[in-house]
Every structure is written in C-alpha cells, then in structure tokens.
Design an enzyme around this catalytic site. Structure first.
Site, PDB file in Angstrom:
ATOM      1  N   LYS A 134       2.953  -4.964   2.438  1.00  0.00           N
ATOM      2  CA  LYS A 134       2.810  -4.978   0.975  1.00  0.00           C
ATOM      3  C   LYS A 134       3.699  -3.884   0.387  1.00  0.00           C
ATOM      4  O   LYS A 134       3.402  -2.706   0.503  1.00  0.00           O
ATOM      5  CB  LYS A 134       1.361  -4.706   0.561  1.00  0.00           C
ATOM      6  N   GLU A 165       1.839   8.567   6.280  1.00  0.00           N
ATOM      7  CA  GLU A 165       2.922   9.469   5.867  1.00  0.00           C
ATOM      8  C   GLU A 165       2.667   9.754   4.398  1.00  0.00           C
ATOM      9  O   GLU A 165       2.952   8.925   3.544  1.00  0.00           O
ATOM     10  CB  GLU A 165       4.263   8.765   6.132  1.00  0.00           C
ATOM     11  N   CYS A 219       9.437  12.566  -0.428  1.00  0.00           N
ATOM     12  CA  CYS A 219       8.299  13.372   0.038  1.00  0.00           C
ATOM     13  C   CYS A 219       8.769  14.591   0.814  1.00  0.00           C
ATOM     14  O   CYS A 219       7.980  15.484   1.083  1.00  0.00           O
ATOM     15  CB  CYS A 219       7.357  12.523   0.856  1.00  0.00           C
TER      16      CYS A 219
HETATM   17  P1  ADP Z   1       2.780   6.565  -6.018  1.00  0.00           P
HETATM   18  O1  ADP Z   1       1.759   7.353  -6.771  1.00  0.00           O
HETATM   19  O2  ADP Z   1       3.928   7.345  -5.571  1.00  0.00           O
HETATM   20  O3  ADP Z   1       3.147   5.244  -6.631  1.00  0.00           O
HETATM   21  P2  ADP Z   1       0.892   5.299  -4.281  1.00  0.00           P
HETATM   22  O4  ADP Z   1       0.198   5.936  -3.135  1.00  0.00           O
HETATM   23  O5  ADP Z   1       0.076   4.945  -5.479  1.00  0.00           O
HETATM   24  O6  ADP Z   1       2.099   6.249  -4.632  1.00  0.00           O
HETATM   25  O7  ADP Z   1       1.645   3.990  -3.812  1.00  0.00           O
HETATM   26  C1  ADP Z   1       2.096   3.742  -2.510  1.00  0.00           C
HETATM   27  C2  ADP Z   1       1.705   2.345  -2.109  1.00  0.00           C
HETATM   28  O8  ADP Z   1       0.288   2.265  -2.078  1.00  0.00           O
HETATM   29  C3  ADP Z   1       2.179   1.255  -3.052  1.00  0.00           C
HETATM   30  O9  ADP Z   1       2.562   0.134  -2.272  1.00  0.00           O
HETATM   31  C4  ADP Z   1       0.946   0.950  -3.851  1.00  0.00           C
HETATM   32  O10 ADP Z   1       0.904  -0.376  -4.332  1.00  0.00           O
HETATM   33  C5  ADP Z   1      -0.125   1.115  -2.798  1.00  0.00           C
HETATM   34  N1  ADP Z   1      -1.477   1.312  -3.329  1.00  0.00           N
HETATM   35  C6  ADP Z   1      -1.859   2.008  -4.413  1.00  0.00           C
HETATM   36  N2  ADP Z   1      -3.190   1.944  -4.562  1.00  0.00           N
HETATM   37  C7  ADP Z   1      -3.673   1.184  -3.541  1.00  0.00           C
HETATM   38  C8  ADP Z   1      -4.974   0.729  -3.123  1.00  0.00           C
HETATM   39  N3  ADP Z   1      -6.072   1.060  -3.802  1.00  0.00           N
HETATM   40  N4  ADP Z   1      -5.044  -0.037  -2.019  1.00  0.00           N
HETATM   41  C9  ADP Z   1      -3.952  -0.369  -1.328  1.00  0.00           C
HETATM   42  N5  ADP Z   1      -2.708   0.007  -1.665  1.00  0.00           N
HETATM   43  C10 ADP Z   1      -2.566   0.783  -2.754  1.00  0.00           C
END
Ligand code: ADP
Length: 482
Positions: free
Chosen positions: A179, A254, A288
């Site tokens: 994803k 990571e 990062c």
């Molecule tokens: P950023 O704040 O840098 O966008 P995130 O950790 O929110 O970093 O995003 C990294 C990945 O995690 C993206 O692919 C995002 O869609 C996914 N993501 C964010 N929230 C969730 C969640 N609740 N469950 C699964 N994947 C998530």
C-alpha cells in the site's frame, strides 16, 4: 522490448492478482508544485485488500518453489526495465511528489539498486550445519520465506521505499501486498507495471491504493499475512505494531529520526558545510535521515554558520521539473504548517533567523531554505523531526557534552559527525545511539549497507546482506538415528 512511454506508465488502476482493477470511488493525486490534479486512483478498502492477500497466498506456492537463481532472473529483468525507464519514472515521481528531477532520477537508480542487489542475494540464502552434541545426531538449519508480506510505504521516496521492500521479499521467496502513500501512488503502480513486463507472475506483487485505515486494518489483522514491513511516522508505526500483535506477525519498522550532525573544532569546515547541505536540504529536508539538529563546537560556530548561509543562499527553489531547481515544494500544507510552527517556537524561545524563515514568494507549499542560530535544547526543533528545509544550529562546549545532547532523543536512526581525530572518531561513533553513523560524510545510503534504526526509530534492516534476513525464517532440523 519497446519501451513504455510516460502515458503508458501513468496507471489509474490497482494491481491485484495480475489484473488491473478499477473502482468507482477515487483518490485524487496532486502535483505539489502546481496544486493541479494529475490523476485519480481507486479508493479500495478491506474487501479488495483481502482479495489481494488471498492472491499473494496462492501465488506464493509456486514462487517459493522456484530456485533462488530463477527468482534472481525475474528480479534482474525487472531491474533492467526500471533502469531503461528511468526518464518516464522520474518525471512521474517529480509530478506526484515535487522533488527536483535530478533527485528523482537519483531515486529511481537508488531504488533499482536494491532490486539488482537482492537479485544477486537470492542465490545466497545459506543455512548452517551445527556441530552436534551427540554422535548419532546431525543438526542443521535451513532458511525459508516467511510467506505473504504486507508493505506500507511513505510519500518521500515513492519508488525507492517500495523497491527496497519488494525486492528482498521476492528474492527470499515471499509474495507481497503493498500500500503506497495516498499522496504518491503512481510511482508504485508504474513499478508494478514494469514487474509485470518482466514476467513476474500474477499475485506475486499486488498494489492496493485507498483508505489507509481500512487497508492497514486488513493487512495487519489478516492471519495469512505473516510479516509487515513499514516505513513512515513513529505514531503510525506504533499503531501498526499494536495491530500486528494479535496475529504475532514479524515486523520491520523504519520510523522517524532526529539526526544529530556534529561539527567538532578539529573538523574540515568546508567538508562539514558540504555534508550539511546534502544531509539537510536533500528532498527539501524531507528524509528520515536528514540532519535535524546541527551541533557546532564553540571555536568554529560563527565560521560554520557564515559558510553554511553562503551555500544556502545559492539554493534554487521552484518546480522540480525546471532545470537548475534544487529545492522543490513541501509535500502538503500540513508539512508547511509544521515547519512554520517549529520556527515560531524556536524564535519565541530566543533563536535567531540567519536566512529564510518564512514561506517562499512562490506561494503554495514552497518554503525558504532556513538557518536558525542560538538554538537550545528546549525548543521543538531539538525534540521533533521538522521534515523541512530548516537547519537549527546549536552550540556545544566539548565532546562529552555533545554526545549527551545527541543522545537526548527517543529516536536513533542516523547521526553524522565531522572530526579528524581518529581517537575521537572511534569514541563518538561508539557512543552515539543510532543505527547509522556518517563520519565526515553527509550521505550514507547505499544498497550494500544496512539501513535502519534503534530506539523508537524502529527495528529491522533494509539492504545489505542482512536485509534479506527480515524476510526469512530459520528452520532447525535435528536428524537422529544416524
Ligand atoms: P507521514 O506523516 O509522513 O505522511 P505516515 O506514517 O502517516 O507518514 O504515512 C506513511 C504510510 O502509512 C502511508 O502509506 C500512509 O497511508 C500509511 N498510514 C497512515 N495511517 C495509517 C493507518 N492508520 N493504517 C495503515 N497505514 C497508515
């Protein structure tokens, strides 16, 4: 083979079980430099994710039965195709993410280097023969693929973060459901298209785009998924770790960093400035491993700040598609707001702007490359990852003092320091709590070395000969009655 053009690589459908899947609910993808919508992709949820996991499970039977050399052949063809398509892939990446085109080309080559590396490693998955403690027994280990792997990736390296998860998984004999981030799904779909061209069988790689909570819930809850590999924020990483607990999945995380960048009095100051530029301002500060806290010793503080500001003044902010641009926009308004909040907090507590400090005249999410001086430990810039083009410069007295400050963080991903004293180099490299240390360099990432963090920056390693281990189980065989 005839090369695919950019239009053929711009895919607005997901890839599940070798099929390009459409859906009426859509997710819009925008160019952060212009605000313009460039594509839409399906907004899939738990049901389609379940189908993709089932396809990966089915495909895994034949994929894991191949020899390492056979899997290597597929990966090698995929690598060749990615490199042959570096231009259209880089254009797509810059359009959806904003980084300068030269950096986008660099990212495609960097991502591809993991495919090439793990194509080679696929042939080198060794077990052990263990000297037995009883004469009638023989003990050995074999390594086997963990099974279906879920991969969740961020927007800051839309190509490379995915390539460096899928390549070792496939090399090990695993299949993948990935994803990508909502902001940048196009690079992931283009990679899958090239994997299909390379002949990688249906179901071995699946890409689902859409609702992160629904997709993430299924990926972490479904017992068929045996491993989650995630790159992203620490907050989401912790949530996913909790969600994986119920089915006891293997995990590689990571997560965020808060990299210290230390310049000692004995350093080559010009080299340190050059390293700081690369480490701080690459990808507009959105990596990062970016230097987040610059610690400069008393004796060279003013000289370092002066030289750094000369270099920063030469940065070109603009649309990454334009030649000469070295600083693209921030990914979105949320990112811009965080940068502004960090600067406001630092100024309120006595820091001073040396250069930059405000949104760029270009508007949108462009921000002026910034240097702050007289920064201190209580400020947000010291404690949290800013993820933008802001260099806060702290002053320090001596080695012990700076090591304590550098380690005063819950994170431990990358760290950098500049010194020419060999004794100090060993002492500081051993004392700093981080998974990766750059000594007299600001650029450390390569497919041949282990990438990963300690403390709350995560677990597991990507790349290098260690990277494939995250996708393998050790099975112990005890042969009796010899
Ligand atoms: P950023 O704040 O840098 O966008 P995130 O950790 O929110 O970093 O995003 C990294 C990945 O995690 C993206 O692919 C995002 O869609 C996914 N993501 C964010 N929230 C969730 C969640 N609740 N469950 C699964 N994947 C998530």
């Amino acid at each position: 083979m005839k090369l695919l053009n950019e239009t053929e690589l711009l895919l607005e459908r997901c890839y599940i079980d070798g099929q390009w899947v459409d859906a009426p609910a859509r997710l819009a993808v925008h160019n952060p430099a212009t605000g313009e919508q460039i594509a839409t992709v399906p907004r899939l949820g738990a049901e389609e994710t379940r189908q993709a996991i089932a396809a990966a499970e089915r495909a895994g039977v034949a994929w894991r039965a191949l020899t390492g050399k056979e899997r290597a052949g597929y990966l090698r063809r995929w690598f060749d195709l990615v490199m042959a398509h570096i231009d259209p892939l880089a254009n797509l990446l810059t359009a959806e993410m904003g980084k300068p085109l030269s950096e986008a080309r660099g990212e495609i080559a960097y991502g591809a280097s993991y495919i090439e590396w793990f194509a080679e490693e696929a042939k080198r998955i060794y077990g052990d023969v263990i000297p037995a403690t009883q004469g009638d027994k023989r003990l050995l280990t074999i390594k086997q693929p963990v099974g279906v792997v879920a991969a969740i990736t961020p927007w800051n390296f839309p190509n490379a973060m995915l390539a460096r998860k899928i390549a070792p998984a496939l090399a090990a004999g695993c299949t993948v459901v990935a994803k990508p981030a909502e902001q940048t799904p196009l690079s992931a779909l283009a990679l899958a298209r090239l994997a299909a061209e390379a002949g990688i069988p249906p179901g071995v790689i699946n890409i689902v785009t859409g609702d992160p909570v629904a997709i993430g819930g299924e990926l972490t809850g479904n017992p068929l998924v045996r491993k989650l590999t995630f790159t992203g924020s620490t907050g989401v990483g912790k949530l996913l770790l909790r969600q994986c607990a119920d089915t006891v999945k293997k995990v590689s995380m990571e997560l965020g960093g808060n990299a210290p960048f230390i310049v000692f009095d004995d350093a080559d100051i010009d080299a340190a400035v050059e390293g700081a530029m690369v480490s701080k301002y690459r990808n507009t500060g959105q990596t990062c491993v970016c230097a987040n806290r610059l610690y400069v010793q008393d004796g060279v503080y003013d000289a370092f700040v002066a030289k750094l500001s000369q270099q920063v003044a030469a940065l070109q902010v603009g649309n990454g598609m334009q030649p000469g641009v070295t600083q693209g926009p921030l990914i979105d308004v949320k990112a811009l707001a965080k940068v502004e909040a960090h600067i406001a907090d630092a100024l309120a507590q006595g820091a001073k702007v040396v250069t930059g400090g405000k949104p760029h005249a270009l508007g949108g999410t462009f921000f002026e490359p910034t240097i702050l001086r007289d920064v201190t430990a209580g400020m947000k810039v010291a404690q949290e990852e800013t993820f933008g083009p802001v260099a806060p410069v702290f002053r320090f007295r001596d080695e012990q003092d700076v090591v304590v400050q550098a380690n005063a963080s819950e994170f431990g991903l990358a760290a950098y320091f500049y010194s020419r004293d060999i004794g100090r180099i060993w002492r500081v490299a051993e004392a700093i709590e981080a998974g990766m240390i750059g000594v007299n360099t600001g650029l450390i990432s390569t497919e041949v070395a282990p990438f990963g963090g300690i403390k709350q920056s995560g677990c597991g390693r990507e790349g290098s000969r260690y990277g494939i281990e995250d996708y393998l189980e050790i099975k112990y065989l005890c042969l009796g009655g010899i």
